[in-house]
Design an enzyme around this catalytic site. Sequence first.
Site, PDB file in Angstrom:
ATOM      1  N   ARG A  52       4.333 -11.399  -4.980  1.00 23.52           N
ATOM      2  CA  ARG A  52       4.424 -10.777  -6.303  1.00 23.52           C
ATOM      3  C   ARG A  52       5.313  -9.553  -6.379  1.00 23.52           C
ATOM      4  O   ARG A  52       6.135  -9.423  -7.284  1.00 23.52           O
ATOM      5  CB  ARG A  52       3.031 -10.306  -6.787  1.00 23.52           C
ATOM      6  CG  ARG A  52       2.207 -11.331  -7.454  1.00 23.52           C
ATOM      7  CD  ARG A  52       0.747 -11.014  -7.178  1.00 23.52           C
ATOM      8  NE  ARG A  52       0.532 -11.196  -5.753  1.00 23.52           N
ATOM      9  CZ  ARG A  52       0.252 -12.369  -5.218  1.00 23.52           C
ATOM     10  NH1 ARG A  52       0.062 -13.402  -5.975  1.00 23.52           N
ATOM     11  NH2 ARG A  52       0.124 -12.507  -3.913  1.00 23.52           N
ATOM     12  N   THR A  53       5.096  -8.618  -5.481  1.00 28.10           N
ATOM     13  CA  THR A  53       5.775  -7.327  -5.634  1.00 28.10           C
ATOM     14  C   THR A  53       7.288  -7.512  -5.526  1.00 28.10           C
ATOM     15  O   THR A  53       8.047  -7.047  -6.381  1.00 28.10           O
ATOM     16  CB  THR A  53       5.261  -6.319  -4.586  1.00 28.10           C
ATOM     17  OG1 THR A  53       3.836  -6.323  -4.653  1.00 28.10           O
ATOM     18  CG2 THR A  53       5.769  -4.924  -4.856  1.00 28.10           C
ATOM     19  N   LYS A  81      16.565  -5.272  15.542  1.00 27.09           N
ATOM     20  CA  LYS A  81      17.370  -4.828  16.689  1.00 27.09           C
ATOM     21  C   LYS A  81      17.067  -3.374  17.046  1.00 27.09           C
ATOM     22  O   LYS A  81      17.721  -2.791  17.889  1.00 27.09           O
ATOM     23  CB  LYS A  81      18.865  -4.960  16.350  1.00 27.09           C
ATOM     24  CG  LYS A  81      19.298  -6.386  16.071  1.00 27.09           C
ATOM     25  CD  LYS A  81      20.809  -6.480  15.930  1.00 27.09           C
ATOM     26  CE  LYS A  81      21.203  -6.748  14.503  1.00 27.09           C
ATOM     27  NZ  LYS A  81      22.657  -6.790  14.306  1.00 27.09           N
ATOM     28  N   ARG A 102       8.857  -2.022   1.132  1.00 31.74           N
ATOM     29  CA  ARG A 102       7.496  -2.209   1.661  1.00 31.74           C
ATOM     30  C   ARG A 102       7.568  -2.154   3.171  1.00 31.74           C
ATOM     31  O   ARG A 102       8.471  -2.742   3.777  1.00 31.74           O
ATOM     32  CB  ARG A 102       6.927  -3.564   1.210  1.00 31.74           C
ATOM     33  CG  ARG A 102       5.617  -3.913   1.914  1.00 31.74           C
ATOM     34  CD  ARG A 102       4.953  -5.138   1.344  1.00 31.74           C
ATOM     35  NE  ARG A 102       4.392  -4.860   0.033  1.00 31.74           N
ATOM     36  CZ  ARG A 102       3.617  -5.704  -0.643  1.00 31.74           C
ATOM     37  NH1 ARG A 102       3.310  -6.878  -0.116  1.00 31.74           N
ATOM     38  NH2 ARG A 102       3.138  -5.392  -1.827  1.00 31.74           N
ATOM     39  N   HIS A 130       0.011   1.972  -2.837  1.00 31.94           N
ATOM     40  CA  HIS A 130       0.751   0.882  -3.491  1.00 31.94           C
ATOM     41  C   HIS A 130       0.879   1.266  -4.967  1.00 31.94           C
ATOM     42  O   HIS A 130       0.267   0.664  -5.844  1.00 31.94           O
ATOM     43  CB  HIS A 130      -0.013  -0.436  -3.316  1.00 31.94           C
ATOM     44  CG  HIS A 130       0.761  -1.675  -3.647  1.00 31.94           C
ATOM     45  ND1 HIS A 130       1.962  -1.662  -4.352  1.00 31.94           N
ATOM     46  CD2 HIS A 130       0.498  -2.984  -3.377  1.00 31.94           C
ATOM     47  CE1 HIS A 130       2.378  -2.911  -4.484  1.00 31.94           C
ATOM     48  NE2 HIS A 130       1.512  -3.733  -3.898  1.00 31.94           N
TER      49      HIS A 130
HETATM   50  N1  ASP Z   1      -0.866  -7.499  -2.417  1.00 33.34           N
HETATM   51  C1  ASP Z   1      -1.641  -6.302  -2.272  1.00 33.34           C
HETATM   52  C2  ASP Z   1      -1.007  -5.394  -1.229  1.00 33.34           C
HETATM   53  O1  ASP Z   1       0.075  -5.691  -0.768  1.00 33.34           O
HETATM   54  C3  ASP Z   1      -3.081  -6.610  -1.977  1.00 33.34           C
HETATM   55  C4  ASP Z   1      -3.318  -7.434  -0.745  1.00 33.34           C
HETATM   56  O2  ASP Z   1      -2.363  -7.809  -0.026  1.00 33.34           O
HETATM   57  O3  ASP Z   1      -4.499  -7.718  -0.483  1.00 33.34           O
HETATM   58  O4  ASP Z   1      -1.587  -4.396  -0.914  1.00 33.34           O
HETATM   59  N1   CP Z   2      -0.191  -7.469  -5.336  1.00 34.06           N
HETATM   60  C1   CP Z   2       0.726  -7.553  -4.350  1.00 34.06           C
HETATM   61  O1   CP Z   2       1.240  -6.557  -3.830  1.00 34.06           O
HETATM   62  O2   CP Z   2       1.071  -8.835  -4.028  1.00 34.06           O
HETATM   63  P1   CP Z   2       2.100  -9.230  -2.874  1.00 34.06           P
HETATM   64  O3   CP Z   2       1.525  -8.727  -1.580  1.00 34.06           O
HETATM   65  O4   CP Z   2       2.201 -10.727  -2.943  1.00 34.06           O
HETATM   66  O5   CP Z   2       3.407  -8.544  -3.168  1.00 34.06           O
END
Ligand code: ASP
Ligand code: CP
Length: 304
Positions: A52-53, A81, A102, A130
């Site tokens: 998603r993110t 590397k 991330r 987050h």
């Molecule tokens: N997608 C969210 C996160 O990246 C929640 C999860 O992974 O459980 O923190």
């Molecule tokens: N909610 C969220 O961060 O989803 P992803 O880990 O899939 O990006």
Amino acid sequence: MPRHLIDIHDLSVEEIAELITLGEDIIAKPADYQDAAKRLKLATLFFEPSTRTRLSFEAAMLDLGGSILGFASQDSSSAAKGESVADTIRTVQCYADIIAMRHPKEGAPLVAAKHATVPIINAGDGGQNHPTQTLTDLLTLHREFGQLHGLTIGLCGDLKFGRTVHSLIAAMARYPGVHFVLISPKELDTPDYVIEQIKRGGATYQECRQMEPAMPKLDALYMTRVQRERFFNEADYVRLKDSFILTPDKLKRAKKDMIVMHPLPRVNEISVAVDDNPRARYFDQVRYGKFIRMALILKLLGRV
Ligand code: ASP
Ligand code: CP
């Protein structure tokens, strides 16, 4: 100096309200924003898995008329590397106007920001923060209740390692009359530094081990996944992973307009039978995530 979003506290309550208003406007009139970031580029640097993110950031920039570049895993970048975060940022900012990152290490986006000449957005750092998920959650709550103050939010599952929980508490604790019901096994209790933020913000909280007794008082129930990747020991994960499983039956005692949220991905903690329940909002959160990220990109690029 570029403006970054590393921690939700980097935004004031007034700025969050502006972002929510802008997000609502983009939802209502997306065509008005289709060229708002024309000729600008977003880089997504994901050293940890995401669906998603990353994709919502990329869709957001494309819908603003901008372009995207980046990598989806540590292995496909020169980090494999041995390149440092600082050198990665010095490189990527030669090619992009804004960066969403991330990383599995807490604080890595802050390090990135210290070396950056373009805005850095924390898209999740280890078990810590987050903030853009929080903006998504706040937009969801605001659309539902028309306000953020006075709400009682149940947070259930992995409150120790769940970074979405930490950022959401930090954000919501600043609104008057908010009450948190923290539901977790003892081993996954909310960290002390997060509890301190509740106290400092003037919100109230209670901790409990079961979701059923808390159900009738909640305005929203925020379920979370047990964060397997943060455990030192697989046996502990296996023991704790199914501590809470939400089923339609457990929702029977909830308020009429109570909603169920989850940042996703879901593993086992919300039964698929809840998906058709009118309270389920987790796929709405996914949808709103793109619009609030459009608003954030425009703000950090100084376009609004
Ligand atoms: N997608 C969210 C996160 O990246 C929640 C999860 O992974 O459980 O923190
Ligand atoms: N909610 C969220 O961060 O989803 P992803 O880990 O899939 O990006």
